[in-house]
Design a protein around this motif. Structure first.
Motif, PDB file in Angstrom:
ATOM      1  N   LEU A   1       2.564   9.153  -6.344  1.00  0.00           N
ATOM      2  CA  LEU A   1       3.086  10.480  -5.982  1.00  0.00           C
ATOM      3  C   LEU A   1       4.393  10.799  -6.693  1.00  0.00           C
ATOM      4  CD1 LEU A   1       2.438  10.621  -2.099  1.00  0.00           C
ATOM      5  CD2 LEU A   1       1.115  11.713  -3.924  1.00  0.00           C
ATOM      6  N   GLY A   2       4.905   9.842  -7.487  1.00  0.00           N
ATOM      7  CA  GLY A   2       6.156  10.086  -8.195  1.00  0.00           C
ATOM      8  C   GLY A   2       7.387   9.715  -7.395  1.00  0.00           C
ATOM      9  N   ASP A   3       7.235   8.801  -6.432  1.00  0.00           N
ATOM     10  CA  ASP A   3       8.345   8.326  -5.601  1.00  0.00           C
ATOM     11  C   ASP A   3       9.152   9.463  -4.966  1.00  0.00           C
ATOM     12  OD1 ASP A   3       8.053   5.516  -5.748  1.00  0.00           O
ATOM     13  OD2 ASP A   3       8.835   5.536  -7.787  1.00  0.00           O
ATOM     14  N   PRO A   4       8.495  10.277  -4.143  1.00  0.00           N
ATOM     15  CA  PRO A   4       9.213  11.390  -3.501  1.00  0.00           C
ATOM     16  C   PRO A   4      10.370  10.932  -2.629  1.00  0.00           C
ATOM     17  CG  PRO A   4       7.087  11.022  -2.443  1.00  0.00           C
ATOM     18  CD  PRO A   4       7.095  10.206  -3.699  1.00  0.00           C
ATOM     19  N   GLN A   5      10.281   9.741  -2.049  1.00  0.00           N
ATOM     20  CA  GLN A   5      11.332   9.242  -1.157  1.00  0.00           C
ATOM     21  C   GLN A   5      12.634   8.955  -1.891  1.00  0.00           C
ATOM     22  OE1 GLN A   5       9.095   7.402  -2.525  1.00  0.00           O
ATOM     23  NE2 GLN A   5       9.787   5.308  -2.818  1.00  0.00           N
ATOM     24  N   LYS A   6      12.605   9.001  -3.216  1.00  0.00           N
ATOM     25  CA  LYS A   6      13.819   8.774  -4.012  1.00  0.00           C
ATOM     26  C   LYS A   6      14.473  10.065  -4.477  1.00  0.00           C
ATOM     27  CE  LYS A   6      12.305   4.241  -5.720  1.00  0.00           C
ATOM     28  NZ  LYS A   6      12.021   3.403  -6.915  1.00  0.00           N
ATOM     29  N   THR A   7      13.910  11.192  -4.059  1.00  0.00           N
ATOM     30  CA  THR A   7      14.432  12.479  -4.535  1.00  0.00           C
ATOM     31  C   THR A   7      15.458  13.090  -3.593  1.00  0.00           C
ATOM     32  OG1 THR A   7      12.612  13.731  -3.515  1.00  0.00           O
ATOM     33  CG2 THR A   7      12.262  12.933  -5.753  1.00  0.00           C
ATOM     34  N   TYR A   8      15.777  12.398  -2.508  1.00  0.00           N
ATOM     35  CA  TYR A   8      16.788  12.885  -1.562  1.00  0.00           C
ATOM     36  C   TYR A   8      17.408  11.663  -0.896  1.00  0.00           C
ATOM     37  CZ  TYR A   8      12.298  12.429   0.788  1.00  0.00           C
ATOM     38  OH  TYR A   8      11.066  11.980   1.187  1.00  0.00           O
ATOM     39  N   PRO A   9      18.649  11.775  -0.429  1.00  0.00           N
ATOM     40  CA  PRO A   9      19.267  10.657   0.285  1.00  0.00           C
ATOM     41  C   PRO A   9      18.634  10.474   1.658  1.00  0.00           C
ATOM     42  CG  PRO A   9      20.737  12.547   0.262  1.00  0.00           C
ATOM     43  CD  PRO A   9      19.584  12.899  -0.625  1.00  0.00           C
TER      44      PRO A   9
ATOM     45  N   ALA B   1      11.618   3.386   1.624  1.00  0.00           N
ATOM     46  CA  ALA B   1      12.807   4.171   1.274  1.00  0.00           C
ATOM     47  C   ALA B   1      14.043   3.291   1.387  1.00  0.00           C
ATOM     48  CB  ALA B   1      12.945   5.375   2.204  1.00  0.00           C
ATOM     49  N   ASP B   2      15.030   3.571   0.561  1.00  0.00           N
ATOM     50  CA  ASP B   2      16.301   2.862   0.609  1.00  0.00           C
ATOM     51  C   ASP B   2      17.356   3.779   1.213  1.00  0.00           C
ATOM     52  OD1 ASP B   2      15.272   0.565  -0.600  1.00  0.00           O
ATOM     53  OD2 ASP B   2      15.599   1.365  -2.611  1.00  0.00           O
ATOM     54  N   GLY B   3      17.675   3.552   2.469  1.00  0.00           N
ATOM     55  CA  GLY B   3      18.652   4.393   3.149  1.00  0.00           C
ATOM     56  C   GLY B   3      20.065   4.082   2.686  1.00  0.00           C
ATOM     57  N   GLN B   4      20.811   5.138   2.377  1.00  0.00           N
ATOM     58  CA  GLN B   4      22.213   4.887   2.041  1.00  0.00           C
ATOM     59  C   GLN B   4      23.028   4.635   3.299  1.00  0.00           C
ATOM     60  OE1 GLN B   4      23.148   8.761   0.042  1.00  0.00           O
ATOM     61  NE2 GLN B   4      24.900   8.816   1.423  1.00  0.00           N
ATOM     62  N   VAL B   5      22.491   5.071   4.448  1.00  0.00           N
ATOM     63  CA  VAL B   5      23.051   4.736   5.749  1.00  0.00           C
ATOM     64  C   VAL B   5      21.930   4.142   6.598  1.00  0.00           C
ATOM     65  CG1 VAL B   5      24.169   5.583   7.842  1.00  0.00           C
ATOM     66  CG2 VAL B   5      24.749   6.598   5.626  1.00  0.00           C
ATOM     67  N   ALA B   6      22.171   2.973   7.172  1.00  0.00           N
ATOM     68  CA  ALA B   6      21.210   2.313   8.056  1.00  0.00           C
ATOM     69  C   ALA B   6      21.816   2.208   9.445  1.00  0.00           C
ATOM     70  CB  ALA B   6      20.858   0.933   7.531  1.00  0.00           C
ATOM     71  N   VAL B   7      21.126   2.716  10.432  1.00  0.00           N
ATOM     72  CA  VAL B   7      21.606   2.698  11.812  1.00  0.00           C
ATOM     73  C   VAL B   7      20.712   1.770  12.620  1.00  0.00           C
ATOM     74  CG1 VAL B   7      22.168   4.073  13.842  1.00  0.00           C
ATOM     75  CG2 VAL B   7      22.319   5.100  11.564  1.00  0.00           C
TER      76      VAL B   7
ATOM     77  N   ARG C   1       0.824  -1.211   0.000  1.00  0.00           N
ATOM     78  CA  ARG C   1       0.000   0.000   0.000  1.00  0.00           C
ATOM     79  C   ARG C   1       0.857   1.260   0.000  1.00  0.00           C
ATOM     80  NH1 ARG C   1      -1.990  -3.787   2.951  1.00  0.00           N
ATOM     81  NH2 ARG C   1      -0.893  -3.092   4.808  1.00  0.00           N
ATOM     82  N   ILE C   2       1.877   1.306   0.881  1.00  0.00           N
ATOM     83  CA  ILE C   2       2.723   2.499   0.914  1.00  0.00           C
ATOM     84  C   ILE C   2       3.519   2.616  -0.386  1.00  0.00           C
ATOM     85  CG2 ILE C   2       4.558   1.273   2.165  1.00  0.00           C
ATOM     86  CD1 ILE C   2       3.672   5.017   2.488  1.00  0.00           C
ATOM     87  N   ALA C   3       3.939   1.479  -0.956  1.00  0.00           N
ATOM     88  CA  ALA C   3       4.664   1.527  -2.231  1.00  0.00           C
ATOM     89  C   ALA C   3       3.767   2.039  -3.346  1.00  0.00           C
ATOM     90  CB  ALA C   3       5.206   0.136  -2.579  1.00  0.00           C
ATOM     91  N   ALA C   4       2.497   1.633  -3.331  1.00  0.00           N
ATOM     92  CA  ALA C   4       1.559   2.114  -4.346  1.00  0.00           C
ATOM     93  C   ALA C   4       1.355   3.614  -4.226  1.00  0.00           C
ATOM     94  CB  ALA C   4       0.226   1.378  -4.210  1.00  0.00           C
ATOM     95  N   LEU C   5       1.237   4.110  -2.985  1.00  0.00           N
ATOM     96  CA  LEU C   5       1.081   5.552  -2.794  1.00  0.00           C
ATOM     97  C   LEU C   5       2.309   6.299  -3.294  1.00  0.00           C
ATOM     98  CD1 LEU C   5      -0.534   7.940  -1.683  1.00  0.00           C
ATOM     99  CD2 LEU C   5       0.603   7.567   0.532  1.00  0.00           C
ATOM    100  N   MET C   6       3.483   5.780  -2.982  1.00  0.00           N
ATOM    101  CA  MET C   6       4.701   6.437  -3.444  1.00  0.00           C
ATOM    102  C   MET C   6       4.760   6.484  -4.975  1.00  0.00           C
ATOM    103  SD  MET C   6       6.386   7.495  -0.764  1.00  0.00           S
ATOM    104  CE  MET C   6       4.717   7.933  -0.274  1.00  0.00           C
ATOM    105  N   THR C   7       4.317   5.420  -5.605  1.00  0.00           N
ATOM    106  CA  THR C   7       4.344   5.376  -7.073  1.00  0.00           C
ATOM    107  C   THR C   7       3.457   6.456  -7.676  1.00  0.00           C
ATOM    108  OG1 THR C   7       4.839   3.001  -7.105  1.00  0.00           O
ATOM    109  CG2 THR C   7       3.855   3.944  -9.092  1.00  0.00           C
TER     110      THR C   7
END
Length: 490
Positions: free
Chosen positions: A77-85, A200-206, A69-75
């Motif tokens: 919306l144009g995948d905003p979570q991919k527009t910044y690290p 979201a795909d974090g480039q750093v995962a803590v 569901r969240i992936a569908a919403l992101m799609t």
């Protein structure tokens, strides 16, 4: 996993009503100054209306393991979570503190930062922050109304409707793209693999320390829970790991090998070299990934906060690609940590007697709180005011606090999930004994009783100075207390 919430939201935003607000100006800054207070009142009314709508959805404690569901919403919306690290933070305890510290460091180093955290203490807008501050109520409402048609599209596609946490997560990602931000630091709600933030795909995962909590959702074994947290570690990312129990460490390291992530471990590649208690906090010397950072003043109490600062530092170093002999600007690091504020984490809200708030709500957090109290405070008498949620390991929390608390006043917080007062009182009596427990049905009465207990003295010649009140047991309890003491949402 549709939920992402450790605690329930406060009561003032958990019920709806027929709130009617007039139109808001496009830019409140352009309004007549005398009308700004009215504009804010209108925005708050509209915020309550939005919250009433969101509260018709699955609550943040209901689980359905899927990112569809969240992936569908992101799609749509144009995948905003991919527009910044993204820097992604998971763990059982400390992840909110680490998230705020990362935000402070990145901001001081010149970036515009978005921060998403949960749960909130007082007002839901705390969850979505830009430039270090919660977004205004009017902005929160605007974001929701902007993406509401797309939420409807996802709801209508079949299957369960989006949960409240999924909608809030979508709002945060959209808000950060709209700002726009240079980086976003995202705290998971619960777990990791199926948490809505994991779209979201974090480039750093803590990953902060992993312990037993939410066992009904994440599993009863430490390895199972660590496996859920490990889900935020993505291919090619950098994993920053706190010191862990061996079982959890093994699972986390296996994940880094599986996805070919770079790994850095507290106690191995980086660590706390020195820690001294100081007035108002502590002085630290930290071994980072890029070198030694000395004379770091952290205005927070407890060894656990020193460890949280260490994780935040290593995460930001990894984000900027710092390595051996490539240290971050030391003055910026010192300034960032010196300015860190963590509401509800051993937060002092009153003097004479001292009143402290801490959101510890599981045994791991309560043990860290007790250690900080014992090491850094010299209270003549400390009375705890405790309100908890029914689905927590309440006895474990009480047992962790018992050695450092003189007596306890049990009460009930504003959450619909609050443990009934008679049940909490029974547990407290079993741990503390009859002479050390008082029950009060409301928080304000509990605080008043606690203050009275602290100010009492068996010895007329004994000074009253040095007494304290600790309000703890739940994020909701601490949020209620902040409101009671007139603190603004932060």
């Amino acid at each position: 996993m549709t939920s992402g919430e450790d605690e329930e939201y406060p009561a003032e935003l958990s019920s709806g009503g027929n709130f009617v607000a007039g139109p808001l100006p496009d830019d409140p800054a352009e309004a007549d100054p005398v009308d700004l207070e009215e504009i804010e009142r209108q925005a708050r009314r509209e915020l309550l209306r939005v919250e009433a709508e969101l509260n018709q959805r699955w609550p943040e404690t209901k689980i359905e393991p899927s990112l569809d569901r969240i992936a569908a919403l992101m799609t749509v919306l144009g995948d905003p979570q991919k527009t910044y690290p993204v820097l992604h933070v998971a763990g059982t305890n400390g992840k909110g503190s680490v998230t705020r510290m990362i935000d402070a460091l990145l901001s001081r180093l010149g970036l515009r930062v978005g921060r998403y955290t949960s749960p909130h203490l007082q007002l839901v807008t705390e969850r979505i922050a830009v430039d270090g501050a919660p977004i205004p109520a009017s902005k929160y409402v605007d974001i929701y109304r902007d993406i509401e048609p797309y939420i409807g599209m996802v709801d209508g596609a079949g299957g369960p409707r989006m949960s409240k946490f999924e909608v809030l997560t979508g709002m945060a990602f959209a808000a950060f793209a709209d700002a726009p931000v240079d980086a976003a630091v995202i705290e998971t709600g619960m777990g990791g693999t199926w948490d809505a933030t994991n779209v979201a795909d974090g480039q750093v995962a803590v990953v902060t320390p992993v312990g037993l909590d939410h066992t009904e959702y994440l599993g009863s074994e430490l390895g199972q829970i660590a496996g859920e947290k490990a889900g935020i570690i993505k291919p090619g990312s950098v994993a920053i790991l706190a010191e862990q129990e061996p079982e959890a460490q093994r699972v986390l390291l296996e994940r880094t090998v599986e996805v070919d992530a770079t790994v850095a471990r507290a106690g191995s590649e980086f660590g706390v070299l020195r820690r001294e208690i100081a007035v108002g906090g502590q002085m630290l010397t930290l071994q980072g990934l890029g070198g030694v950072y000395d004379e770091i003043f952290l205005p927070l109490h407890g060894a656990h906060q020193a460890n949280n600062a260490l994780l935040a530092l290593a995460a930001v170093e990894a984000f900027f690609g710092a390595g051996k002999d490539r240290r971050l600007d030391i003055d910026a690091v010192r300034e960032a940590f010196a300015a860190v504020e963590l509401p509800g984490r051993l937060e002092r809200v009153r003097a004479a007697p001292t009143v402290l708030l801490d959101a510890a709500h599981n045994p791991h957090g309560a043990r860290a709180l007790a250690a900080a109290i014992e090491e850094e405070f010299a209270f003549r008498k400390l009375t705890a005011v405790i309100g908890v949620l029914a689905d927590k390991d309440v006895r474990g929390v009480l047992e962790a606090l018992e050695p450092v608390v003189s007596d306890v006043v049990v009460t009930k917080n504003s959450s619909p999930r609050a443990m009934p007062l008679d049940e909490l009182n029974e547990l407290a009596l079993a741990v503390f004994g009859e002479d050390r427990v008082v029950a009060e049905s409301s928080l304000d009465a509990a605080v008043e009783t606690a203050v009275t207990l602290v100010e009492e003295s068996d010895d007329p010649g004994e000074p009253l100075a040095g007494g304290g009140v600790l309000i703890t047991g739940s994020v909701v309890t601490v949020g209620d207390a902040r409101t009671l003491f007139g603190k603004e949402p932060a």
